[in-house]
Design a protein around this motif. Structure first.
Motif, short mmCIF file in Angstrom:
data_model
loop_
_atom_site.label_atom_id
_atom_site.label_comp_id
_atom_site.label_asym_id
_atom_site.label_seq_id
_atom_site.Cartn_x
_atom_site.Cartn_y
_atom_site.Cartn_z
N GLY A 106 0.78 -1.23 0.00
CA GLY A 106 0.00 0.00 0.00
C GLY A 106 0.81 1.27 0.00
O GLY A 106 0.38 2.28 -0.56
N ARG A 107 2.00 1.25 0.62
CA ARG A 107 2.79 2.48 0.73
C ARG A 107 3.63 2.75 -0.51
O ARG A 107 4.21 3.83 -0.64
CB ARG A 107 3.69 2.41 1.96
CG ARG A 107 2.92 2.43 3.28
CD ARG A 107 3.85 2.54 4.46
NE ARG A 107 3.11 2.63 5.72
CZ ARG A 107 3.68 2.80 6.90
NH1 ARG A 107 5.01 2.88 6.99
NH2 ARG A 107 2.94 2.86 8.00
N THR A 109 3.96 3.20 -4.70
CA THR A 109 3.12 3.62 -5.81
C THR A 109 2.84 2.42 -6.71
O THR A 109 3.47 1.36 -6.58
CB THR A 109 3.81 4.71 -6.64
OG1 THR A 109 4.96 4.16 -7.29
CG2 THR A 109 4.21 5.89 -5.78
N TYR A 144 -1.92 6.89 -13.27
CA TYR A 144 -1.98 6.43 -11.89
C TYR A 144 -0.66 5.82 -11.41
O TYR A 144 -0.57 5.33 -10.30
CB TYR A 144 -3.09 5.38 -11.73
CG TYR A 144 -4.45 5.90 -12.07
CD1 TYR A 144 -5.19 6.63 -11.14
CD2 TYR A 144 -5.01 5.69 -13.32
CE1 TYR A 144 -6.46 7.12 -11.45
CE2 TYR A 144 -6.26 6.18 -13.66
CZ TYR A 144 -6.99 6.90 -12.71
OH TYR A 144 -8.23 7.39 -13.04
N LYS A 147 0.71 7.09 -8.06
CA LYS A 147 -0.24 7.12 -6.95
C LYS A 147 -0.02 5.91 -6.04
O LYS A 147 0.21 4.80 -6.53
CB LYS A 147 -1.66 7.12 -7.49
CG LYS A 147 -2.72 7.50 -6.47
CD LYS A 147 -4.07 7.71 -7.14
CE LYS A 147 -5.12 8.19 -6.15
NZ LYS A 147 -6.43 8.44 -6.81
N ARG A 148 -0.08 6.13 -4.73
CA ARG A 148 0.11 5.02 -3.80
C ARG A 148 -0.96 3.96 -4.00
O ARG A 148 -2.13 4.27 -4.27
CB ARG A 148 0.07 5.52 -2.36
CG ARG A 148 1.38 6.09 -1.88
CD ARG A 148 1.32 6.63 -0.48
NE ARG A 148 0.52 5.83 0.46
CZ ARG A 148 0.68 5.92 1.78
NH1 ARG A 148 1.57 6.73 2.30
NH2 ARG A 148 -0.08 5.19 2.58
N ASP A 150 -2.50 2.07 -1.90
CA ASP A 150 -3.63 2.08 -0.99
C ASP A 150 -4.63 3.20 -1.29
O ASP A 150 -5.68 3.30 -0.65
CB ASP A 150 -3.17 2.16 0.47
CG ASP A 150 -2.33 3.39 0.77
OD1 ASP A 150 -2.20 4.26 -0.13
OD2 ASP A 150 -1.79 3.50 1.89
N GLN A 151 -4.32 4.04 -2.29
CA GLN A 151 -5.23 5.10 -2.70
C GLN A 151 -5.88 4.80 -4.05
O GLN A 151 -6.64 5.62 -4.56
CB GLN A 151 -4.47 6.43 -2.78
CG GLN A 151 -3.90 6.89 -1.44
CD GLN A 151 -3.04 8.13 -1.57
OE1 GLN A 151 -2.60 8.48 -2.65
NE2 GLN A 151 -2.78 8.78 -0.45
N LEU A 152 -5.58 3.64 -4.61
CA LEU A 152 -6.13 3.26 -5.90
C LEU A 152 -7.52 2.68 -5.76
O LEU A 152 -7.87 2.08 -4.73
CB LEU A 152 -5.22 2.24 -6.59
CG LEU A 152 -3.81 2.68 -6.97
CD1 LEU A 152 -3.02 1.49 -7.52
CD2 LEU A 152 -3.83 3.81 -7.98
N SER A 153 -8.32 2.81 -6.82
CA SER A 153 -9.63 2.17 -6.86
C SER A 153 -9.45 0.66 -7.01
O SER A 153 -8.35 0.17 -7.31
CB SER A 153 -10.44 2.70 -8.03
OG SER A 153 -9.85 2.32 -9.27
N THR A 154 -10.54 -0.09 -6.83
CA THR A 154 -10.48 -1.54 -6.98
C THR A 154 -9.98 -1.93 -8.37
O THR A 154 -9.13 -2.82 -8.51
CB THR A 154 -11.86 -2.17 -6.74
OG1 THR A 154 -12.29 -1.87 -5.42
CG2 THR A 154 -11.82 -3.68 -6.93
N LYS A 157 -6.24 -1.17 -8.71
CA LYS A 157 -5.45 -2.15 -7.95
C LYS A 157 -5.33 -3.45 -8.73
O LYS A 157 -4.25 -4.07 -8.77
CB LYS A 157 -6.10 -2.42 -6.59
CG LYS A 157 -5.91 -1.30 -5.58
CD LYS A 157 -6.58 -1.66 -4.27
CE LYS A 157 -6.39 -0.55 -3.24
NZ LYS A 157 -7.07 -0.85 -1.95
#
Length: 259
Positions: A106-107, A109, A144, A147-148, A150-154, A157
């Motif tokens: 999650g931490r 990108t 994206y 972007k980290r 843990d901030q991504l959409s399903t 991810k």
């Protein structure tokens, strides 16, 4: 080429205090749960194989056995001639496996996640940059990349997890329900990505509950029920066996025969 013959895996069942409740599941006996009892199928270069079956049929266990995440109790599984059971470390180098969970950090990108797994596979910085650029473009996730996770959409991810799975350009790709929980647009991008592997002559197996995905992509189908192969063949052969041109009806008929 993937060749699976009579694959089997059992798990020790927990002991009950007092008398254990009676079970109607044929896979439970003698203190063991036989999750996979007798599964056989093959997938040639350039083919897409759909792995189907009811919930709890043994699909995920089968894929984990093939990916070397679990060790089989019996049968054989060959990946491009390498025995997965006897040489799991060698076989693992040529396999790209997407599990049911995304397996992202999650931490980091999105791009850092993919690069990390590429480095684990020994890719050079130049090859890794080229491959990441290619995958992020194919999966429409360039914006994206920084972007980290843990901030991504399903959907993002899952795309990132797919890129992580194939970053090292594996000779065999195994995907466990890759479109589960995705919206229509994200699922369409992933299905197109899966279809592209036919041109690369890479055998690809994916499990799914969505038969329209099977109809769109698959050359062959393996249906698992109660841990055994209930059907293994082409879509036309499935329709013939199930007595219906409708894939859903044919699938249900095959499953009901084994109940």
């Amino acid at each position: 080429m993937i060749e699976v013959k009579h694959l089997a895996k059992r798990f020790r069942m927990p002991k009950h205090r007092g008398k254990a409740p009676a079970s109607t599941d044929p896979r439970e006996h003698d203190g063991w749960f036989h999750a996979v009892r007798d599964v056989s199928f093959s997938c040639a270069p350039g083919e897409v194989l759909g792995l189907l079956g009811p919930n709890g049929a043994g699909k995920t266990t089968t894929l984990r056995l093939l990916s070397t995440a679990l060790q089989a109790d019996g049968g054989s599984a060959l990946v491009n001639g390498v025995d997965v059971l006897q040489q799991p470390l060698v076989a693992r180098q040529s396999i790209g496996f997407l599990s049911g969970s995304t397996g992202l950090y999650g931490r980091l990108t999105a791009r850092e996640n993919v690069e990390y797994f590429g480095r684990l596979h020994g890719m050079t910085p130049e090859a890794l940059k080229r491959r990441c650029d290619e995958l992020f473009a194919l999966l429409q996730m360039e914006q994206y990349g920084d972007k980290r996770a843990d901030q991504l959409s399903t959907g993002m991810k899952q795309k990132c997890a797919i890129a992580r799975t194939v970053v090292h350009e594996p000779q065999v790709v195994i995907l466990d329900e890759p479109t589960s929980g995705l919206d229509v647009m994200s699922a369409k991008i992933l299905l197109d990505f899966i279809a592209s592997y036919k041109a690369l002559r890479v055998p690809l197996i994916f499990s799914t509950h969505h038969l329209h995905e099977v109809e769109k992509l698959c050359d062959r189908v393996c249906i698992i029920n109660h841990g055994t192969t209930a059907f293994n063949g082409t879509l036309d052969e499935l329709r013939m066996l199930g007595g219906s041109s409708d894939l859903y009806d044919a699938f249900v008929d095959v499953i009901n025969r084994g109940i």
